[in-house]
Design an enzyme around this catalytic site. Structure first.
Site, PDB file in Angstrom:
ATOM      1  N   GLU A   1      -3.638  37.012  11.757  1.00  0.00           N
ATOM      2  CA  GLU A   1      -4.986  37.354  12.213  1.00  0.00           C
ATOM      3  C   GLU A   1      -5.148  38.857  12.381  1.00  0.00           C
ATOM      4  OE1 GLU A   1      -5.204  34.749  15.601  1.00  0.00           O
ATOM      5  OE2 GLU A   1      -4.864  33.039  14.262  1.00  0.00           O
TER       6      GLU A   1
ATOM      7  N   ARG B   1     -20.539  27.466  14.019  1.00  0.00           N
ATOM      8  CA  ARG B   1     -20.200  26.728  12.810  1.00  0.00           C
ATOM      9  C   ARG B   1     -19.987  27.726  11.669  1.00  0.00           C
ATOM     10  NH1 ARG B   1     -20.199  23.865  16.479  1.00  0.00           N
ATOM     11  NH2 ARG B   1     -21.130  21.787  16.742  1.00  0.00           N
TER      12      ARG B   1
ATOM     13  N   TYR C   1     -20.281  28.650   7.562  1.00  0.00           N
ATOM     14  CA  TYR C   1     -21.093  28.380   6.374  1.00  0.00           C
ATOM     15  C   TYR C   1     -20.609  29.263   5.227  1.00  0.00           C
ATOM     16  CZ  TYR C   1     -24.141  26.118   9.746  1.00  0.00           C
ATOM     17  OH  TYR C   1     -24.626  25.298  10.738  1.00  0.00           O
ATOM     18  N   SER C   2     -20.383  28.645   4.081  1.00  0.00           N
ATOM     19  CA  SER C   2     -19.945  29.409   2.910  1.00  0.00           C
ATOM     20  C   SER C   2     -21.034  30.377   2.467  1.00  0.00           C
ATOM     21  CB  SER C   2     -19.614  28.467   1.752  1.00  0.00           C
ATOM     22  OG  SER C   2     -18.505  27.652   2.062  1.00  0.00           O
TER      23      SER C   2
ATOM     24  N   TYR D   1      -3.653  32.560  23.028  1.00  0.00           N
ATOM     25  CA  TYR D   1      -2.526  31.686  22.710  1.00  0.00           C
ATOM     26  C   TYR D   1      -1.740  31.301  23.959  1.00  0.00           C
ATOM     27  CZ  TYR D   1      -3.237  32.140  17.701  1.00  0.00           C
ATOM     28  OH  TYR D   1      -3.761  32.057  16.438  1.00  0.00           O
TER      29      TYR D   1
END
Length: 393
Positions: A140, A206, A208-209, A98
């Site tokens: 988080e 990426r 993915y469900s 951050y």
């Protein structure tokens, strides 16, 4: 909560910053990637950067968060930040990162707005940034703790036990642990990240469900052949291959109640719904469930037969399907031609709706649900890619 002084400054400057926020976020990413090329190569989605989707989502989130400091709405703040926090956790984001964002974001603000950034303006927007960042860091930390991992330590290697075609352009992968032990459980509707090393040396990630029930000890994802990572997986990953994935995260999860359910999907957006339905069928759920799916054609419909089987296993579930192209088939029963339309769909009082699919499709379904008196707080959704919804509705 913002200090009174900063609140007054944000109120006065939000219109100017909001009008320039897209320019600011675009410049921010350019500056950050120039200083840290490894972030663009190994962490951020290059496709979303090229298309401008990530810049748009960040701009919307910052502007919305700032506005919500002036007219507090904790539910909206939670909605915006929860989705970001879950995505960050699935990427293994750590608190120290951050500070990197802060450095280059504020450099972009100063460059775009010039003399308008007085010390007072800079201090107020700095307070907004760190309030947002510290809230995300805390969220988080909670997600990492719940998953039983240290901050950022979310990655593991798994083996592909099975690869199966689910439609003309979609395959599913059943993933198991390397040592044969059960993989950690997850909440129906969650996703995991997959990290691959592409031929040019970049490490791209990426989400993915998970399209399986959480009780089975393995994980299943479904990959549609679109985009550089999904294409790489489709063409290069087969049985017994090892892939690197994250711990499951995501906040599109079934609520722990017995409310009637409406599961609405289009295209590959069916995958979290398949995961939810698998769980509901395995637990012999008896509540009313309506399943709506829209697709281009039967051959494009991933998990088509499985969806039918799952609905048939649930005693009070009904299905509605729309295909834009029926081919030689004729409309009958639950099968209709054209685009999804809720006009003739009965929605029980108290229904919780879960949506997944292209953003325009989901926004249209949301408007239709609101018109049928489904409360906004009962409409839940998942966006594949940067979330440009939560900051606008």
């Amino acid at each position: 909560m913002l200090s009174p002084t900063s609140t007054d400054v944000i109120r006065a400057t939000l219109p100017v910053v909001g009008a320039a926020i897209s320019d600011i976020t675009t410049l921010f990413y350019r500056k950050m990637f120039d200083a840290h090329p490894e972030l663009e190569r190994d962490l951020f989605n290059r496709g979303n950067q090229k298309q401008g989707e990530q810049q748009k989502a960040l701009a919307g989130a910052i502007a919305a968060f700032a506005a919500l400091q002036l007219e507090p709405d904790q539910a909206r703040v939670d909605l915006i930040l929860s989705r970001i926090a879950n995505k960050h956790a699935s990427l293994g984001i750590e608190p120290s990162q951050y500070a990197i964002v802060h450095t280059h974001l504020f450099a972009a603000i100063v460059e775009v707005l010039g003399d308008a950034v007085t010390p007072e303006v800079a201090a107020a927007w700095d307070e907004v940034y760190w309030l947002m960042a510290e809230t995300l860091i805390a969220m988080e930390a909670g997600l990492y703790a719940s998953a039983g991992v240290a901050a950022g330590d979310v990655w593991r290697d798994v083996r592909v036990r099975e690869r199966r075609h689910e439609s003309a352009d979609t395959v599913s992968f059943v993933l198991t642990s390397l040592d044969g032990s059960p993989l950690p459980s997850f909440a129906p509707g969650q996703y995991l990240s997959v990290a691959v090393h592409l031929p040019d040396g970049a490490r791209q990630i990426r989400q993915y469900s998970l399209s399986s029930a959480p009780s089975r000890g393995d994980w299943r994802i479904s990959v549609k052949r679109a985009g550089e990572v999904s294409n790489f997986l489709y063409h290069n990953v087969f049985e017994d291959d090892v892939v690197t994935v994250s711990t499951p995260f995501g906040d599109l999860v079934l609520q722990d109640d017995d409310a009637p359910l409406l599961l609405v999907s289009a295209g590959i957006g069916c995958t979290p719904m398949i995961g939810m339905l698998s769980h509901l069928a395995d637990t012999e759920d008896s509540r009313p469930i309506s399943v709506l799916h829209a697709d281009r054609s039967a051959s494009s419909h991933a998990h088509r037969a499985e969806l039918t089987e799952l609905v048939e296993r649930l005693p009070f579930a009904v299905m509605h399907r729309w295909y834009e192209d029926l081919g030689a088939r004729r409309p009958e029963g639950s099968l209709r031609e054209g685009r999804a339309d809720l006009g003739e769909v009965t929605i029980a009082p108290g229904t919780r709706a879960y949506l997944c699919g292209p953003l325009p499709f989901m926004l249209g379904m949301r408007e239709a649900l609101l018109a049928k008196d489904v409360p906004a707080e009962n409409i839940h959704y998942e966006v594949f890619g940067p979330d440009s919804w939560s900051a606008t509705v």
